[in-house]
Design an enzyme around this catalytic site. Structure first.
Site, PDB file in Angstrom:
ATOM      1  N   ALA A 108       2.992  -0.902   4.794  1.00  0.00           N
ATOM      2  CA  ALA A 108       2.386  -0.890   6.162  1.00  0.00           C
ATOM      3  C   ALA A 108       2.058  -2.489   6.584  1.00  0.00           C
ATOM      4  O   ALA A 108       2.092  -2.714   7.865  1.00  0.00           O
ATOM      5  CB  ALA A 108       1.313  -0.123   6.167  1.00  0.00           C
TER       6      ALA A 108
ATOM      7  N   ARG B 254      12.636   4.499  12.798  1.00  0.00           N
ATOM      8  CA  ARG B 254      11.412   5.139  12.646  1.00  0.00           C
ATOM      9  C   ARG B 254      10.484   4.838  13.950  1.00  0.00           C
ATOM     10  O   ARG B 254      11.207   4.182  15.013  1.00  0.00           O
ATOM     11  CB  ARG B 254      10.852   4.801  11.339  1.00  0.00           C
TER      12      ARG B 254
ATOM     13  N   ASP C 280       2.110 -16.158   5.899  1.00  0.00           N
ATOM     14  CA  ASP C 280       1.737 -17.182   5.711  1.00  0.00           C
ATOM     15  C   ASP C 280       1.584 -17.618   4.279  1.00  0.00           C
ATOM     16  O   ASP C 280       2.051 -18.780   3.809  1.00  0.00           O
ATOM     17  CB  ASP C 280       0.252 -17.641   6.239  1.00  0.00           C
TER      18      ASP C 280
ATOM     19  N   ASN D 239       8.234  -5.436  -1.049  1.00  0.00           N
ATOM     20  CA  ASN D 239       8.126  -4.273  -0.239  1.00  0.00           C
ATOM     21  C   ASN D 239       6.628  -4.108   0.331  1.00  0.00           C
ATOM     22  O   ASN D 239       5.801  -3.670  -0.340  1.00  0.00           O
ATOM     23  CB  ASN D 239       8.336  -2.788  -0.515  1.00  0.00           C
TER      24      ASN D 239
ATOM     25  N   HIS E 181       4.266  -4.651   8.851  1.00  0.00           N
ATOM     26  CA  HIS E 181       4.060  -4.685  10.533  1.00  0.00           C
ATOM     27  C   HIS E 181       2.721  -5.152  11.145  1.00  0.00           C
ATOM     28  O   HIS E 181       2.430  -5.228  12.089  1.00  0.00           O
ATOM     29  CB  HIS E 181       4.167  -3.247  10.698  1.00  0.00           C
TER      30      HIS E 181
ATOM     31  N   PRO F 115       0.705  -1.211   0.058  1.00  0.00           N
ATOM     32  CA  PRO F 115      -0.015   0.007  -0.007  1.00  0.00           C
ATOM     33  C   PRO F 115       0.850   1.451  -0.069  1.00  0.00           C
ATOM     34  O   PRO F 115       1.969   1.319   0.719  1.00  0.00           O
ATOM     35  CB  PRO F 115      -0.846  -0.184   1.274  1.00  0.00           C
ATOM     36  N   ASN F 116       0.180   2.220  -0.699  1.00  0.00           N
ATOM     37  CA  ASN F 116       0.854   3.704  -0.907  1.00  0.00           C
ATOM     38  C   ASN F 116       2.318   3.702  -1.455  1.00  0.00           C
ATOM     39  O   ASN F 116       2.736   4.583  -1.623  1.00  0.00           O
ATOM     40  CB  ASN F 116       0.979   4.240   0.539  1.00  0.00           C
TER      41      ASN F 116
ATOM     42  N   HIS G 111      12.607  -2.439   2.143  1.00  0.00           N
ATOM     43  CA  HIS G 111      12.092  -0.906   2.523  1.00  0.00           C
ATOM     44  C   HIS G 111      12.912   0.331   2.274  1.00  0.00           C
ATOM     45  O   HIS G 111      14.017   0.210   2.346  1.00  0.00           O
ATOM     46  CB  HIS G 111      11.994  -0.878   4.333  1.00  0.00           C
ATOM     47  N   ILE G 112      12.181   1.014   1.591  1.00  0.00           N
ATOM     48  CA  ILE G 112      13.073   2.509   1.182  1.00  0.00           C
ATOM     49  C   ILE G 112      13.555   3.301   2.216  1.00  0.00           C
ATOM     50  O   ILE G 112      14.634   3.710   2.011  1.00  0.00           O
ATOM     51  CB  ILE G 112      11.950   3.171   0.329  1.00  0.00           C
ATOM     52  N   SER G 113      12.635   3.480   3.421  1.00  0.00           N
ATOM     53  CA  SER G 113      13.350   4.172   4.359  1.00  0.00           C
ATOM     54  C   SER G 113      13.909   3.192   5.444  1.00  0.00           C
ATOM     55  O   SER G 113      13.993   1.969   5.212  1.00  0.00           O
ATOM     56  CB  SER G 113      11.991   4.812   5.029  1.00  0.00           C
TER      57      SER G 113
ATOM     58  N   ARG H 117       4.279  11.168  -1.688  1.00  0.00           N
ATOM     59  CA  ARG H 117       4.095  10.812  -0.138  1.00  0.00           C
ATOM     60  C   ARG H 117       5.453  11.079   0.728  1.00  0.00           C
ATOM     61  O   ARG H 117       6.565  10.556   0.134  1.00  0.00           O
ATOM     62  CB  ARG H 117       3.678   9.395   0.107  1.00  0.00           C
TER      63      ARG H 117
ATOM     64  N   TYR I  31      10.709   8.829   1.653  1.00  0.00           N
ATOM     65  CA  TYR I  31      10.977   8.215   0.690  1.00  0.00           C
ATOM     66  C   TYR I  31      11.560   8.798  -0.887  1.00  0.00           C
ATOM     67  O   TYR I  31      11.212   7.920  -1.942  1.00  0.00           O
ATOM     68  CB  TYR I  31       9.155   7.486   0.004  1.00  0.00           C
TER      69      TYR I  31
ATOM     70  N   ARG J  43       6.924   0.161  13.816  1.00  0.00           N
ATOM     71  CA  ARG J  43       7.450  -0.276  12.646  1.00  0.00           C
ATOM     72  C   ARG J  43       8.702  -1.349  12.793  1.00  0.00           C
ATOM     73  O   ARG J  43       9.456  -1.625  11.804  1.00  0.00           O
ATOM     74  CB  ARG J  43       8.003   0.959  11.960  1.00  0.00           C
TER      75      ARG J  43
ATOM     76  N   GLU K 109      12.918  -8.939   1.325  1.00  0.00           N
ATOM     77  CA  GLU K 109      12.207  -7.606   2.031  1.00  0.00           C
ATOM     78  C   GLU K 109      12.845  -6.280   1.707  1.00  0.00           C
ATOM     79  O   GLU K 109      14.110  -6.180   1.967  1.00  0.00           O
ATOM     80  CB  GLU K 109      11.828  -7.907   3.448  1.00  0.00           C
TER      81      GLU K 109
HETATM   82  C1  DQA Z   1       8.132   1.326   3.797  1.00  0.00           C
HETATM   83  C2  DQA Z   1       8.064   1.344   5.391  1.00  0.00           C
HETATM   84  C3  DQA Z   1       6.728   1.081   6.196  1.00  0.00           C
HETATM   85  O1  DQA Z   1       6.862   1.099   7.607  1.00  0.00           O
HETATM   86  C4  DQA Z   1       5.926   1.855   5.500  1.00  0.00           C
HETATM   87  O2  DQA Z   1       4.495   1.593   6.065  1.00  0.00           O
HETATM   88  C5  DQA Z   1       5.527   2.096   4.223  1.00  0.00           C
HETATM   89  C6  DQA Z   1       6.900   2.051   3.298  1.00  0.00           C
HETATM   90  C7  DQA Z   1       9.193   1.738   3.354  1.00  0.00           C
HETATM   91  O3  DQA Z   1       9.621   1.253   2.044  1.00  0.00           O
HETATM   92  O4  DQA Z   1      10.076   2.390   3.925  1.00  0.00           O
HETATM   93  O5  DQA Z   1       4.514   2.099   3.469  1.00  0.00           O
HETATM   94  O6  DQA Z   1       7.820  -0.077   3.743  1.00  0.00           O
END
Ligand code: DQA
Length: 142
Positions: free
Chosen positions: A75, A105, A85, A72, A78, A9-10, A98-100, A17, A22, A109, A96
């Site tokens: 959200a 954080r 599963d 990725n 978490h 998501p997002n 994560h951009i950030s 955003r 990001y 998270r 896995e």
């Molecule tokens: C994220 C980190 C997550 O905590 C967050 O909810 C995201 C992006 C990242 O790429 O840093 O949507 O996965």
């Protein structure tokens, strides 16, 4: 070799955003960056804002004989036992991403449900984290 780049998501809102976390690049930029670095590797992309869609995409990856997943879960990282599963069910090597730098954080998270089903985790490298994941999977799978 077929790799699925899966985003939760997002991630379609990259460039809009929270640029402090990001950056300014868009989801289209992300796809182009991965494709530029793919070489002879076949790459597919899928992004969804819905948990069940992501579970469906992971199951589809099994039937489509995808060799590796760059994921990725955003959200859902978490919160989602269902996604964990699904990854366990298909046993496709998954990185896995994560951009950030999630470890620096919010406390909520700090939990990653998916991590135990992943062969590697990359955080805080911006979009380059996806390229690093691709390089890793090319070596890991061959
Ligand atoms: C994220 C980190 C997550 O905590 C967050 O909810 C995201 C992006 C990242 O790429 O840093 O949507 O996965």
């Amino acid at each position: 070799m077929k790799i699925l780049v899966l985003n939760g998501p997002n991630i379609n809102m990259l460039g809009i955003r929270e640029p402090q976390y990001y950056g300014a690049a868009t989801y289209e930029d992300l796809k182009n960056l991965v494709l530029k670095n793919a070489g002879s590797t076949e790459v597919e992309f899928y992004q969804s804002n819905h948990e069940g869609d992501l579970v469906d995409a992971i199951q589809k990856a099994y039937f489509d004989k995808i060799d590796g997943i760059i994921f990725n879960p955003a959200a859902y990282t978490h919160t989602s036992v269902a996604i964990l599963d699904a990854l366990k069910a298909v046993k496709i090597p998954c990185v896995e991403v994560h951009i950030s730098k999630v470890e620096e954080r919010d406390s909520f998270r700090q939990i990653s449900y998916v991590r135990e089903a992943c062969v590697k985790t990359i955080t805080g490298k911006g979009l380059d984290g996806y390229v690093e994941a691709l390089e890793f999977l090319k070596e890991y799978i061959k």
